[in-house]
Design a protein around this motif. Sequence first.
Motif, PDB file in Angstrom:
ATOM      1  N   ARG A  59       0.834  -1.195   0.000  1.00 46.91           N
ATOM      2  CA  ARG A  59       0.000   0.000   0.000  1.00 46.91           C
ATOM      3  C   ARG A  59       0.868   1.243   0.000  1.00 46.91           C
ATOM      4  N   ARG A  61       0.278   5.764  -0.003  1.00 42.39           N
ATOM      5  CA  ARG A  61      -0.678   6.847   0.152  1.00 42.39           C
ATOM      6  C   ARG A  61      -0.414   7.919  -0.900  1.00 42.39           C
ATOM      7  N   ARG A  64      -5.010  11.780   0.154  1.00 39.24           N
ATOM      8  CA  ARG A  64      -5.816  11.126   1.177  1.00 39.24           C
ATOM      9  C   ARG A  64      -6.217   9.715   0.801  1.00 39.24           C
ATOM     10  N   ARG A  65      -5.935   9.342  -0.422  1.00 38.36           N
ATOM     11  CA  ARG A  65      -6.314   8.012  -0.883  1.00 38.36           C
ATOM     12  C   ARG A  65      -5.196   7.013  -0.609  1.00 38.36           C
ATOM     13  N   ILE A  67      -3.657   3.618  -2.144  1.00 37.66           N
ATOM     14  CA  ILE A  67      -3.644   2.799  -3.348  1.00 37.66           C
ATOM     15  C   ILE A  67      -2.894   1.516  -3.028  1.00 37.66           C
TER      16      ILE A  67
END
Length: 96
Positions: A59, A61, A64-65, A67
């Motif tokens: 993961r 960032r 704010r998402r 991915i």
Amino acid sequence: MDGIKYAVFTEKGNRLRNKNQYTFNVESGSTRTEIKHWIERFFGVKIIAMNSHRLPGKRRRVGRRIIEHTTNCRRMIITLQPGYSILPLKSSLKEF
């Protein structure tokens, strides 16, 4: 040997080698029969069982998402028949 990426050397992999099991990362598009055929022909061994699982994605960032990237490999744990071993992987072990 296009489907096999590399052998995995972790603590769990070292414990499994004592049980005559070896761990490899392989391409996710390869089938189990292809991988079994490649390993048996390349190393000259007989395989009893094969287990596989997909590795979790990483993961990151972006703002704010979050991915999640998927990996394009699968981990195979291969059990060999008694009396067989993969010597290049067996000789690199050092027990503490």
